[in-house]
Write a protein that holds these residues in place. Structure first.
Motif, PDB file in Angstrom:
ATOM      1  N   PHE A 152       0.802  -1.227   0.000  1.00 40.37           N
ATOM      2  CA  PHE A 152       0.000   0.000   0.000  1.00 40.37           C
ATOM      3  C   PHE A 152       0.833   1.274   0.000  1.00 40.37           C
ATOM      4  CE2 PHE A 152      -2.505  -3.160   2.538  1.00 40.37           C
ATOM      5  CZ  PHE A 152      -3.355  -3.516   1.512  1.00 40.37           C
ATOM      6  N   ILE A 230      -2.594  -2.535  -9.250  1.00 40.78           N
ATOM      7  CA  ILE A 230      -3.823  -2.656  -8.470  1.00 40.78           C
ATOM      8  C   ILE A 230      -3.792  -3.915  -7.600  1.00 40.78           C
ATOM      9  CG2 ILE A 230      -5.350  -3.971 -10.028  1.00 40.78           C
ATOM     10  CD1 ILE A 230      -7.436  -1.678  -9.471  1.00 40.78           C
ATOM     11  N   SER A 235      -5.015   0.990  -4.154  1.00 39.16           N
ATOM     12  CA  SER A 235      -5.464   2.177  -4.874  1.00 39.16           C
ATOM     13  C   SER A 235      -5.904   3.237  -3.875  1.00 39.16           C
ATOM     14  CB  SER A 235      -6.635   1.772  -5.790  1.00 39.16           C
ATOM     15  OG  SER A 235      -7.249   2.905  -6.343  1.00 39.16           O
ATOM     16  N   LEU A 236      -5.049   4.232  -3.660  1.00 41.33           N
ATOM     17  CA  LEU A 236      -5.405   5.326  -2.762  1.00 41.33           C
ATOM     18  C   LEU A 236      -4.899   6.625  -3.363  1.00 41.33           C
ATOM     19  CD1 LEU A 236      -6.778   5.655   0.058  1.00 41.33           C
ATOM     20  CD2 LEU A 236      -4.497   5.944   0.982  1.00 41.33           C
ATOM     21  N   ARG A 241      -2.784   5.502  -6.302  1.00 41.45           N
ATOM     22  CA  ARG A 241      -3.724   5.519  -7.424  1.00 41.45           C
ATOM     23  C   ARG A 241      -3.155   6.302  -8.597  1.00 41.45           C
ATOM     24  NH1 ARG A 241      -9.268   7.234  -5.615  1.00 41.45           N
ATOM     25  NH2 ARG A 241      -9.260   5.158  -4.705  1.00 41.45           N
ATOM     26  N   LEU A 249     -11.296   3.707 -12.287  1.00 43.15           N
ATOM     27  CA  LEU A 249     -12.250   4.011 -11.215  1.00 43.15           C
ATOM     28  C   LEU A 249     -13.301   5.016 -11.691  1.00 43.15           C
ATOM     29  CD1 LEU A 249     -13.017   3.588  -8.280  1.00 43.15           C
ATOM     30  CD2 LEU A 249     -11.523   5.471  -7.670  1.00 43.15           C
ATOM     31  N   ARG A 251     -14.470   5.435 -14.534  1.00 45.11           N
ATOM     32  CA  ARG A 251     -15.419   4.815 -15.462  1.00 45.11           C
ATOM     33  C   ARG A 251     -16.687   4.377 -14.734  1.00 45.11           C
ATOM     34  NH1 ARG A 251     -13.625  -0.102 -17.501  1.00 45.11           N
ATOM     35  NH2 ARG A 251     -15.666  -0.451 -18.351  1.00 45.11           N
ATOM     36  N   GLU A 252     -16.543   4.046 -13.440  1.00 48.29           N
ATOM     37  CA  GLU A 252     -17.691   3.579 -12.666  1.00 48.29           C
ATOM     38  C   GLU A 252     -18.792   4.633 -12.634  1.00 48.29           C
ATOM     39  OE1 GLU A 252     -18.437   0.785 -11.020  1.00 48.29           O
ATOM     40  OE2 GLU A 252     -16.592  -0.230 -11.630  1.00 48.29           O
ATOM     41  N   THR A 253     -18.408   5.884 -12.378  1.00 41.04           N
ATOM     42  CA  THR A 253     -19.424   6.905 -12.159  1.00 41.04           C
ATOM     43  C   THR A 253     -19.441   7.961 -13.252  1.00 41.04           C
ATOM     44  OG1 THR A 253     -17.776   7.960 -10.774  1.00 41.04           O
ATOM     45  CG2 THR A 253     -19.530   6.770  -9.661  1.00 41.04           C
TER      46      THR A 253
ATOM     47  N   SER B  74     -21.799  -1.420 -13.206  1.00 39.08           N
ATOM     48  CA  SER B  74     -21.739  -0.252 -14.083  1.00 39.08           C
ATOM     49  C   SER B  74     -21.091  -0.588 -15.421  1.00 39.08           C
ATOM     50  CB  SER B  74     -20.989   0.886 -13.396  1.00 39.08           C
ATOM     51  OG  SER B  74     -19.706   0.468 -13.044  1.00 39.08           O
ATOM     52  N   ASP B  75     -20.095  -1.488 -15.394  1.00 40.58           N
ATOM     53  CA  ASP B  75     -19.503  -1.953 -16.654  1.00 40.58           C
ATOM     54  C   ASP B  75     -20.562  -2.624 -17.517  1.00 40.58           C
ATOM     55  OD1 ASP B  75     -17.002  -1.084 -16.175  1.00 40.58           O
ATOM     56  OD2 ASP B  75     -16.189  -3.008 -15.525  1.00 40.58           O
ATOM     57  N   GLU B  82     -24.091   0.092 -25.053  1.00 38.37           N
ATOM     58  CA  GLU B  82     -23.353   0.110 -26.321  1.00 38.37           C
ATOM     59  C   GLU B  82     -23.829  -0.980 -27.269  1.00 38.37           C
ATOM     60  OE1 GLU B  82     -21.123   2.356 -27.247  1.00 38.37           O
ATOM     61  OE2 GLU B  82     -21.048   3.431 -25.343  1.00 38.37           O
ATOM     62  N   ALA B 147     -13.773   1.798  -3.115  1.00 38.10           N
ATOM     63  CA  ALA B 147     -13.793   3.229  -3.421  1.00 38.10           C
ATOM     64  C   ALA B 147     -15.235   3.731  -3.405  1.00 38.10           C
ATOM     65  CB  ALA B 147     -13.167   3.480  -4.787  1.00 38.10           C
ATOM     66  N   GLU B 149     -16.811   5.393  -5.346  1.00 36.88           N
ATOM     67  CA  GLU B 149     -17.433   5.362  -6.664  1.00 36.88           C
ATOM     68  C   GLU B 149     -18.166   4.064  -6.959  1.00 36.88           C
ATOM     69  OE1 GLU B 149     -14.494   6.539  -5.987  1.00 36.88           O
ATOM     70  OE2 GLU B 149     -14.151   8.434  -7.036  1.00 36.88           O
ATOM     71  N   VAL B 150     -17.813   2.978  -6.250  1.00 37.79           N
ATOM     72  CA  VAL B 150     -18.478   1.702  -6.518  1.00 37.79           C
ATOM     73  C   VAL B 150     -19.467   1.394  -5.393  1.00 37.79           C
ATOM     74  CG1 VAL B 150     -16.650   0.769  -7.970  1.00 37.79           C
ATOM     75  CG2 VAL B 150     -16.541   0.425  -5.525  1.00 37.79           C
ATOM     76  N   SER B 171      -6.178   1.548   1.393  1.00 37.31           N
ATOM     77  CA  SER B 171      -6.469   1.427  -0.028  1.00 37.31           C
ATOM     78  C   SER B 171      -7.970   1.440  -0.250  1.00 37.31           C
ATOM     79  CB  SER B 171      -5.861   0.131  -0.576  1.00 37.31           C
ATOM     80  OG  SER B 171      -6.089   0.033  -1.952  1.00 37.31           O
ATOM     81  N   GLU B 172      -8.379   2.103  -1.348  1.00 39.99           N
ATOM     82  CA  GLU B 172      -9.782   2.097  -1.744  1.00 39.99           C
ATOM     83  C   GLU B 172      -9.890   1.328  -3.046  1.00 39.99           C
ATOM     84  OE1 GLU B 172     -10.923   6.492   0.092  1.00 39.99           O
ATOM     85  OE2 GLU B 172     -10.692   6.213  -2.054  1.00 39.99           O
ATOM     86  N   GLU B 173     -10.377   0.100  -2.961  1.00 44.90           N
ATOM     87  CA  GLU B 173     -10.291  -0.803  -4.096  1.00 44.90           C
ATOM     88  C   GLU B 173     -11.466  -0.636  -5.059  1.00 44.90           C
ATOM     89  OE1 GLU B 173      -7.821  -3.012  -4.686  1.00 44.90           O
ATOM     90  OE2 GLU B 173      -6.683  -2.450  -2.907  1.00 44.90           O
ATOM     91  N   GLN B 174     -11.292  -1.262  -6.213  1.00 43.34           N
ATOM     92  CA  GLN B 174     -12.252  -1.160  -7.303  1.00 43.34           C
ATOM     93  C   GLN B 174     -13.483  -2.037  -7.083  1.00 43.34           C
ATOM     94  OE1 GLN B 174     -11.294   0.811  -9.868  1.00 43.34           O
ATOM     95  NE2 GLN B 174     -13.225   0.578 -10.919  1.00 43.34           N
ATOM     96  N   ASP B 178     -11.395  -7.326  -5.007  1.00 50.33           N
ATOM     97  CA  ASP B 178     -10.070  -6.766  -4.737  1.00 50.33           C
ATOM     98  C   ASP B 178      -9.855  -6.578  -3.238  1.00 50.33           C
ATOM     99  OD1 ASP B 178      -9.327  -6.591  -7.429  1.00 50.33           O
ATOM    100  OD2 ASP B 178     -10.370  -4.686  -7.666  1.00 50.33           O
TER     101      ASP B 178
END
Lengths: 283, 258
Positions: A152, A230, A235-236, A241, A249, A251-253, B74-75, B82, B147, B149-150, B171-174, B178
């Motif tokens: 980390f 990753i 990822s921070l 990050r 990341l 892309r999620e939102t 979201s993917d 698409e 994270a 965002e997810v 850490s803020e993972e995806q 993870d």
């Protein structure tokens, strides 16, 4: 003339002399039919790039790429990529030299092993690093005892990038060393130059273009590194990050932000390659 | 010049020919070999359960093959938008399902079929001695979260807001996968994931439940898609998920009823 250019020259033929004048303008006649696959190849690579640029929402581009998260990711990426390129040079140049100049049983095997990160999926590379330097890894406990915690941390990012980028430097430098040959080194040594002087005064200047392009490749690979980072580093924001992780990341939102950042990454990559090209021809 | 143009034309013909050839290859796959293929896009956290439900569906419907695409919700929504050839979509949260319905891609109203709550995952033996959500905020604890965002990350944030416990994760993972990986490898002392993830990880992690998890309950909706190749078949799959069979399989994996 670069060694690579030399290999493009056609073997001597009776018409060679009469062609000399033409050659000065167009060095070789490339078969016409090669244009078609070359064109298709170029389109295949360029069209997706055009598609990305076309997707960019220019109205919000600057606010997207200057957000706190974007800036942090951008600087982290540049810093870590520079550090890993340096690490690749420091560790990779001696490795390439040994691989190119020494001959010992098992050399071929060693070379394949060193190049493994090229074919290894980066995520697997990340796992391998984790099993080595992680808290429960091979060296983890010893590192822990020394008070060093890799996981980390930004160091972990640099390690992941160095791991995946090293083969690029070693491969291109070894190729340059083999093409350059050891004639000058042998002469220098026969005149009494000690090995270190030969390395510094003959070998390095001789393969500097190869070293530069190897370093650029390593930097570019580091800049785009995702999977190993990753997996191994986490990822921070501001610490681990990097730009590719931030893009993934976002892309999620916010796909718009992801596209904008992707363009930034693209521009940096093009700049780096361009500058290196320029520098290389100037050498 | 004319020669060059004819070369280009030849290239175009060649490309068109290979494209059709690829198309032909695609349709001679398992789908047209005397059967139908139902394509289900489902959130990654549904991998095990939906594969079981898919097997049940294939037993009930002769000649039907169920194919899955598992990934981040979201993917998946982005791919469906698409034009990905999906028949059914199951999301890990309502927000992503809302994105899909906003684009008008659903055949009916999405229906909730399961819910999931957060749980703390710790390595076997719980070396850091985590007993509550507040313990995660201790300075010597390496905690990993999703994270914001997810979906799992925004759920974690809700719990933080409700409890007033501010985490400083390493850490803020995806994704939850993870987060879980960082815990199973022993890198992290604790991670915030879903109850079902702890269940699925088996002996690799231990779970620590906390009452504040009720602040952030995640609901899983499912819907048949408007562009489904076979609308009836897609709806039948949705019905199986919502029915007794689906409920039994989901409950075994630790999912709660919505």
């Amino acid at each position: 003339m670069t060694p690579a250019g030399a290999s493009w020259r056609r073997p001597a033929s009776p018409s060679r002399n009469s062609r000399q004048a033409v050659r000065s303008q167009r060095p070789v006649d490339v078969p016409r039919w090669l244009f078609l696959p070359a064109l298709l190849g170029a389109l295949f690579v360029l069209l997706p790039l055009v598609a990305i640029v076309a997707k960019v929402d220019w109205g919000s581009f600057f606010s997207l790429v200057t957000s706190e998260g974007s800036r942090a990711a951008f600087w982290l990426s540049l810093r870590t990529s520079a550090a890993s390129t340096l690490a690749c040079v420091v560790l990779g140049v001696p490795m390439a030299l040994l691989l190119a100049r020494w001959d010992f049983p098992g050399l071929g095997l060693l070379r394949s092993l060193v190049l493994i990160p090229l074919v290894l999926p980066p995520v697997v590379g990340g796992l391998a690093l984790l099993y080595t330097f992680g808290r429960r890894g091979l060296l983890g406990e010893s590192l822990d005892a020394l008070g060093i915690q890799v996981a980390f941390s930004t160091i972990a990012v640099v390690m992941a990038q160095t791991f995946v980028a090293m083969p690029f430097l070693v491969l291109s430098l070894e190729g340059a060393l083999r093409t350059a040959g050891d004639r000058f080194e042998v002469v220098a040594a026969s005149l009494g130059a000690p090995p270190t002087t030969v390395f510094r005064r003959i070998t390095l200047p001789l393969v500097l273009p190869g070293l530069v392009s190897g370093a650029v490749l390593a930097f570019a690979r580091s800049l785009g590194e995702f999977g190993a980072t990753i997996t191994f580093a986490g990822s921070l924001q501001g610490r681990t990050r990097t730009l590719p992780l931030e893009i993934y990341l976002q892309r999620e939102t916010d796909p718009d932000a992801a596209v904008a950042l992707a363009l930034v990454l693209l521009v940096v990559a093009v700049l780096v390659i361009g500058v290196a090209r320029h520098g290389r021809t100037a050498l | 010049m004319a020669r060059r143009l004819s070369l280009l034309a030849a290239a175009a013909v060649f490309l068109a020919a290979t494209a059709t050839a690829c198309g032909d290859d695609g349709s001679t796959g398992p789908g047209s070999a005397g059967g139908t293929t139902l394509t289900v896009y489902a959130a990654a956290s549904l991998t095990t359960t939906f594969q079981q439900i898919g097997e049940e569906f294939e037993k009930e419907h002769d000649g039907v093959t169920v194919e899955f695409s598992f990934g981040g919700s979201s993917d998946l929504v982005a791919q469906i938008q698409e034009g990905a050839p999906a028949d059914v979509f199951a999301s890990a949260d309502t927000a992503n399902m809302d994105k899909l319905t906003a684009a008008g891609l659903q055949a009916g109203d999405p229906q909730s079929f399961a819910s999931n709550t957060l749980e703390i995952a710790v390595p076997p033996g719980n070396p850091a001695g985590i007993a509550s959500f507040a313990d995660l905020a201790k300075s010597d604890v390496n905690v990993v979260v999703c994270a914001p965002e997810v979906p799992c990350g925004s759920a974690t944030q809700k719990v933080e807001a409700a409890t007033g416990v501010a985490l400083s994760p390493v850490s803020e993972e995806q994704s939850v996968t993870d987060v879980l990986a960082k815990v199973t490898s022993g890198e992290a002392d604790a991670g915030v994931v879903y109850v079902t993830d702890v269940e699925a990880a088996g002996d690799d992690v231990e779970g620590v439940t906390f009452p504040e998890s009720s602040e952030a309950v995640n609901t899983y909706p499912v819907v048949a898609l408007k562009d489904a190749a076979d609308a009836d078949l897609a709806q039948q799959f949705v019905d199986l998920v919502l029915g007794d069979t689906g409920r039994r399989i989901l409950e075994e994996a630790g999912f709660a009823q919505p």
